[in-house]
Structure formats: structure tokens, C-alpha cells
Design a protein around this motif. Structure first.
Motif, PDB file in Angstrom:
ATOM      1  N   GLY A 144       0.844  -1.179   0.000  1.00 17.86           N
ATOM      2  CA  GLY A 144       0.000   0.000   0.000  1.00 17.86           C
ATOM      3  C   GLY A 144       0.884   1.235   0.000  1.00 17.86           C
ATOM      4  O   GLY A 144       2.063   1.160  -0.336  1.00 17.86           O
ATOM      5  N   ARG A 145       0.321   2.350   0.411  1.00 20.27           N
ATOM      6  CA  ARG A 145       1.136   3.569   0.486  1.00 20.27           C
ATOM      7  C   ARG A 145       2.201   3.413   1.575  1.00 20.27           C
ATOM      8  O   ARG A 145       1.944   2.904   2.655  1.00 20.27           O
ATOM      9  N   GLY A 146       3.425   3.833   1.237  1.00 17.24           N
ATOM     10  CA  GLY A 146       4.532   3.727   2.184  1.00 17.24           C
ATOM     11  C   GLY A 146       5.130   2.343   2.267  1.00 17.24           C
ATOM     12  O   GLY A 146       5.932   2.068   3.162  1.00 17.24           O
ATOM     13  N   GLU A 147       4.762   1.480   1.315  1.00 21.58           N
ATOM     14  CA  GLU A 147       5.221   0.088   1.346  1.00 21.58           C
ATOM     15  C   GLU A 147       5.757  -0.346  -0.029  1.00 21.58           C
ATOM     16  O   GLU A 147       5.498   0.310  -1.041  1.00 21.58           O
ATOM     17  N   ALA A 148       6.470  -1.456  -0.035  1.00 23.57           N
ATOM     18  CA  ALA A 148       7.066  -1.942  -1.290  1.00 23.57           C
ATOM     19  C   ALA A 148       7.260  -3.451  -1.252  1.00 23.57           C
ATOM     20  O   ALA A 148       7.335  -4.058  -0.170  1.00 23.57           O
ATOM     21  N   LEU A 149       7.330  -4.029  -2.449  1.00 19.98           N
ATOM     22  CA  LEU A 149       7.749  -5.413  -2.620  1.00 19.98           C
ATOM     23  C   LEU A 149       9.172  -5.411  -3.158  1.00 19.98           C
ATOM     24  O   LEU A 149       9.483  -4.670  -4.093  1.00 19.98           O
ATOM     25  N   VAL A 150      10.028  -6.242  -2.592  1.00 27.91           N
ATOM     26  CA  VAL A 150      11.434  -6.311  -3.000  1.00 27.91           C
ATOM     27  C   VAL A 150      11.740  -7.722  -3.457  1.00 27.91           C
ATOM     28  O   VAL A 150      11.205  -8.694  -2.909  1.00 27.91           O
ATOM     29  N   ASP A 151      12.588  -7.851  -4.462  1.00 28.41           N
ATOM     30  CA  ASP A 151      12.996  -9.170  -4.923  1.00 28.41           C
ATOM     31  C   ASP A 151      13.811  -9.872  -3.829  1.00 28.41           C
ATOM     32  O   ASP A 151      14.628  -9.244  -3.145  1.00 28.41           O
ATOM     33  N   ASP A 152      13.592 -11.173  -3.666  1.00 24.89           N
ATOM     34  CA  ASP A 152      14.231 -11.899  -2.558  1.00 24.89           C
ATOM     35  C   ASP A 152      15.757 -11.892  -2.652  1.00 24.89           C
ATOM     36  O   ASP A 152      16.448 -11.840  -1.622  1.00 24.89           O
ATOM     37  N   ALA A 153      16.298 -11.936  -3.881  1.00 19.79           N
ATOM     38  CA  ALA A 153      17.753 -11.902  -4.025  1.00 19.79           C
ATOM     39  C   ALA A 153      18.318 -10.561  -3.570  1.00 19.79           C
ATOM     40  O   ALA A 153      19.352 -10.493  -2.895  1.00 19.79           O
ATOM     41  N   ALA A 154      17.630  -9.483  -3.926  1.00 15.34           N
ATOM     42  CA  ALA A 154      18.064  -8.151  -3.493  1.00 15.34           C
ATOM     43  C   ALA A 154      17.886  -7.993  -1.990  1.00 15.34           C
ATOM     44  O   ALA A 154      18.709  -7.373  -1.314  1.00 15.34           O
ATOM     45  N   ALA A 155      16.805  -8.553  -1.469  1.00 11.27           N
ATOM     46  CA  ALA A 155      16.560  -8.477  -0.025  1.00 11.27           C
ATOM     47  C   ALA A 155      17.682  -9.155   0.748  1.00 11.27           C
ATOM     48  O   ALA A 155      18.137  -8.656   1.789  1.00 11.27           O
ATOM     49  N   ALA A 156      18.158 -10.296   0.228  1.00 14.98           N
ATOM     50  CA  ALA A 156      19.259 -10.996   0.884  1.00 14.98           C
ATOM     51  C   ALA A 156      20.551 -10.202   0.772  1.00 14.98           C
ATOM     52  O   ALA A 156      21.331 -10.125   1.733  1.00 14.98           O
ATOM     53  N   ALA A 157      20.791  -9.602  -0.391  1.00 19.59           N
ATOM     54  CA  ALA A 157      22.038  -8.865  -0.611  1.00 19.59           C
ATOM     55  C   ALA A 157      22.084  -7.568   0.191  1.00 19.59           C
ATOM     56  O   ALA A 157      23.154  -7.152   0.652  1.00 19.59           O
ATOM     57  N   LEU A 158      20.931  -6.930   0.367  1.00 22.51           N
ATOM     58  CA  LEU A 158      20.889  -5.621   1.035  1.00 22.51           C
ATOM     59  C   LEU A 158      20.424  -5.706   2.483  1.00 22.51           C
ATOM     60  O   LEU A 158      20.330  -4.679   3.160  1.00 22.51           O
ATOM     61  N   ASP A 159      20.140  -6.911   2.977  1.00 23.08           N
ATOM     62  CA  ASP A 159      19.623  -7.105   4.331  1.00 23.08           C
ATOM     63  C   ASP A 159      18.287  -6.376   4.497  1.00 23.08           C
ATOM     64  O   ASP A 159      18.132  -5.509   5.348  1.00 23.08           O
ATOM     65  N   LEU A 160      17.326  -6.786   3.662  1.00 25.28           N
ATOM     66  CA  LEU A 160      16.001  -6.169   3.689  1.00 25.28           C
ATOM     67  C   LEU A 160      14.925  -7.238   3.883  1.00 25.28           C
ATOM     68  O   LEU A 160      14.160  -7.555   2.960  1.00 25.28           O
ATOM     69  N   PRO A 161      14.818  -7.813   5.072  1.00 27.05           N
ATOM     70  CA  PRO A 161      13.759  -8.783   5.318  1.00 27.05           C
ATOM     71  C   PRO A 161      12.401  -8.084   5.393  1.00 27.05           C
ATOM     72  O   PRO A 161      12.319  -6.854   5.480  1.00 27.05           O
ATOM     73  N   VAL A 162      11.345  -8.870   5.349  1.00 29.34           N
ATOM     74  CA  VAL A 162      10.006  -8.312   5.491  1.00 29.34           C
ATOM     75  C   VAL A 162       9.910  -7.574   6.830  1.00 29.34           C
ATOM     76  O   VAL A 162      10.315  -8.088   7.876  1.00 29.34           O
ATOM     77  N   GLY A 163       9.403  -6.341   6.773  1.00 32.06           N
ATOM     78  CA  GLY A 163       9.290  -5.518   7.971  1.00 32.06           C
ATOM     79  C   GLY A 163      10.367  -4.461   8.080  1.00 32.06           C
ATOM     80  O   GLY A 163      10.239  -3.519   8.863  1.00 32.06           O
ATOM     81  N   THR A 174       8.400   0.548   3.773  1.00 32.33           N
ATOM     82  CA  THR A 174       8.392  -0.709   4.514  1.00 32.33           C
ATOM     83  C   THR A 174       8.271  -1.884   3.552  1.00 32.33           C
ATOM     84  O   THR A 174       7.381  -1.914   2.699  1.00 32.33           O
ATOM     85  N   VAL A 175       9.158  -2.838   3.694  1.00 36.33           N
ATOM     86  CA  VAL A 175       9.102  -4.047   2.870  1.00 36.33           C
ATOM     87  C   VAL A 175       8.015  -4.957   3.433  1.00 36.33           C
ATOM     88  O   VAL A 175       8.131  -5.460   4.552  1.00 36.33           O
TER      89      VAL A 175
END
Length: 380
Positions: A144-163, A174-175
């Protein structure tokens, strides 16, 4: 007394090419292994190139749209900017044969996380219908507003878990979910709602994705949409993918083509040298055959049989290893994808066979030019 009847009878009973090759199993196995390693290099390099193209075109390849509408003259997303009137999707949806049409906002930017930054495609889509967004959300929910979906490979590389918070366009988002298949060795993909995209960039319609109702072929649907939307570029999904692959291939042509060419030449050189050495090691056997009265075509046939056996076994081993690597590499390096294709295997096999025949037949050709007694003595 002629030895030809004996040789003829022997030829009928014994597959000489295979027998000579595997008479020394250790030597035969080493020859096959050497050729297989050379072919594996070719397959892996080509799989790397194909995998990179598949990752870059993953968004449109996995889309449920049959037709893509873009600004006039714009045929790709990669390295392109497209802008369409706001009512383009409504006009496309009114075309007979269209099931749905949705606008998509698109730009290139960067996403930041605690462990660094990656270039990214930022895509704004209708999160209510899900059309124009990711094919599947692996974890979490639509943004929704203020939120995003991130690719899992990028999330692992950038340390971006859900939340966690990903910074896009200088704004922390917010992921709330993870998708897959959208990260390549050069960039990743971030999905946001159309409203959030408008907040980050501007209210924009970059592309319109159109799906047919199944009554018409994609090409016919594209022609109908193009007639209703003059001043735009309308392509089928396959045409759009081909355009994307072409522009990405052109950008990386120097590096990837050089890698493929060097690898291919090295592999063919190794194959030719390996099979020439294998033939030279067995030259005494061919000298015996010539002394028994074997004609040149018989010697060449025996060597050709060996080349076919070696190439066939080596291609099989190399293909199996390449497929195994294509499954293991993404586990170790999520941004790298290897895609082994049938065309690559066939090309490697044909090249190896040609190089192997040249390398293996040269010593036999020289042997065939001398008389039988000399051939037997020189091979001892």
C-alpha cells in the motif's frame, strides 16, 4: 596370402573404433573427461549469457499480458523512457477482443538497504487487481502507500527482510513482501502501488498491458489495439521480449560475445588437441590394421567412430554437469542465473565433432600415405 578376408571377418564381428578406444579404459576415460571439461566451459558461458537475458526480461516474460503499448518509438523498458496519456488504458480496454488493460508506471532508480545499494526498476501497478505487478508474491502481501515489494535476491544482498525499511528515491518504504526472479547481475526490481509511485515520482502511465479474451491471436489483437491508439507503439509480448533481449544483448555484446568466442575457441582447440593425442597414442593399432590390408577409408572410419563415441559421451557428461551447475549456482549467487539451452548443446556438439574429426584424422591421413610395411614399423 591376403589378410583382407581376415580383416573383413574381424570388422563384422568387432566394433574396432569402440574396441580401440576402450582397450585402455583409463586412457579412454581421460580423453572423454578432457573433452567434457572443454565443452562444459562453452555451455556455462552460453548459459550465463542466456540467463542474464532471461533475468532482465523476467518482468514482461512472466506477465499475463498479450500486448504491450508504449510511447511512439519506444520498444523496450530497459534504458528507455515512455509516457502515455492517462486515458490510454481505457481506450485499449474498449477495443473488441480485449479482456483487460492496465496502466503501469516505470522508471529506473536505486534501492538502498543496510548493506548497500542496487540499481532497480521501480514499477507502480494496480494492487487491487494485481495486474501489471509480480506474477507471484513469495512472502507477505501486496503493498500500500509507504510500502514496497522487494525481490528476494536483493533483499538478501541488502539485508532487507520483510518488515525492514528500503529507501527508494530517498523515501523509506516498509518491505511488506518478497518476489523472485527479478534480480540480475546488474539490477533488481521493486514494486509499489500506483499511488505510491505517484508520490515518489509523478502520476505517470509509462506502459499499458493488454490481455485478450482468447478470441484472436496476439498479432491480430495488437493490430486492433494499434488502430485504436494512433501515435503509440503496440507490440505483442513476444515482440517486446525480443526487443528487450536485443537492446540488452547490444549493450553487453562486446563482453559476452568475447567471452563466448574465446571460450569456444579454447574448447575447440582442447578437443582437437585431445583427440589428436588420443589418435597418436593408438597409431600402432592403426599401423597393424594397415599392415593387414585395411584401406584408408577403413582407418578413417575407425577413427571417426572413436570421435563419435568420445564426442557423444563428452557432450552427455558436460550437459549433465551444466544442468547441475545451473541449479547450484543460484543458491550460492542468487543474482546469477545459468540457463542451459538445447541450441547451446547442439552447437557445442557440432563444434566438438568438427574439431575432433580434424584433430583425429590428421595423423591417420599421414599414416595412410606410406606403404603398409613402413606404417607398421613407424607405429611401433
Amino acid at each position: 596370402m591376403s589378410h583382407l578376408p581376415v580383416l573383413t571377418d574381424l570388422r563384422r564381428r568387432v566394433p574396432l573404433g569402440r574396441r580401440v578406444l576402450f582397450g585402455d579404459r583409463r586412457r579412454g576415460a581421460l580423453t572423454v573427461t578432457g573433452v567434457a571439461v572443454a565443452l562444459l566451459l562453452v555451455l556455462v558461458l552460453d548459459a550465463l549469457r542466456v540467463g542474464a537475458l532471461e533475468r532482465v526480461t523476467a518482468y514482461i516474460r512472466t506477465s499475463r499480458a498479450d500486448v504491450v503499448v508504449s510511447q511512439e518509438g519506444v520498444r523496450t523498458m530497459h534504458m528507455s523512457a515512455s509516457s502515455l496519456p492517462e486515458d490510454t488504458a481505457d481506450k485499449a480496454a474498449a477495443v473488441p477482443g480485449v479482456a483487460w488493460a492496465v496502466p503501469v508506471a516505470f522508471t529506473s532508480t536505486a534501492v538502498d538497504g543496510p548493506d548497500g545499494r542496487l540499481l532497480t526498476y521501480l514499477i507502480g501497478y494496480d494492487t487491487v487487481t494485481g495486474r501489471g505487478g509480480p506474477t507471484r508474491i513469495e512472502e507477505g502481501r501486496a503493498p500500500g502507500r509507504g510500502e514496497a515489494l522487494v525481490d528476494d535476491a536483493a533483499a538478501a544482498a541488502l539485508d532487507l527482510p520483510v518488515g525492514s525499511a528500503a529507501t527508494v528515491q530517498g523515501v523509506p518504504l516498509t518491505v511488506v513482501g518478497l518476489v523472485s526472479g527479478g534480480t540480475s547481475i546488474t539490477n533488481t526490481t521493486v514494486f509499489v502501488s500506483a499511488q505510491q509511485y505517484a508520490d515518489l515520482v509523478a502520476p505517470t502511465v509509462s506502459y499499458v498491458l493488454v490481455a485478450g479474451d482468447g478470441a484472436a491471436h496476439a498479432a491480430e489483437l495488437a493490430a486492433a489495439v494499434a488502430a485504436a491508439l494512433p501515435g503509440t507503439t503496440v507490440q505483442t509480448r513476444e515482440q517486446f521480449i525480443a526487443s528487450e533481449s536485443a537492446v540488452v544483448g547490444d549493450m553487453s555484446a562486446d563482453l559476452l560475445t568475447l567471452m563466448d568466442l574465446v571460450g569456444y575457441l579454447i574448447a575447440l582447440g582442447v578437443v582437437a588437441l585431445g583427440l589428436m593425442t588420443s589418435t597418436l597414442d593408438r597409431l600402432r593399432d592403426y599401423g597393424v590394421l594397415k599392415a593387414l590390408g585395411a584401406p584408408t577409408r577403413r582407418l578413417a572410419g575407425t577413427v571417426t567412430s572413436q570421435v563419435l563415441w568420445i564426442t557423444g559421451l563428452a557432450v552427455t557428461v558436460a550437459t549433465v554437469l551444466a544442468v547441475i551447475l545451473s541449479a547450484l549456482v543460484p543458491l550460492l549467487a542468487p543474482t546469477v542465473e545459468l540457463s542451459v539451452t538445447a541450441g547451446s548443446v547442439v552447437s557445442a556438439a557440432i563444434g566438438a565433432l568438427a574439431a575432433g574429426l580434424v584433430g583425429a584424422l590428421l595423423p591417420v591421413w599421414r599414416l595412410a600415405r606410406v606403404d603398409a610395411a613402413t606404417a607398421f614399423r613407424s607405429s611401433r
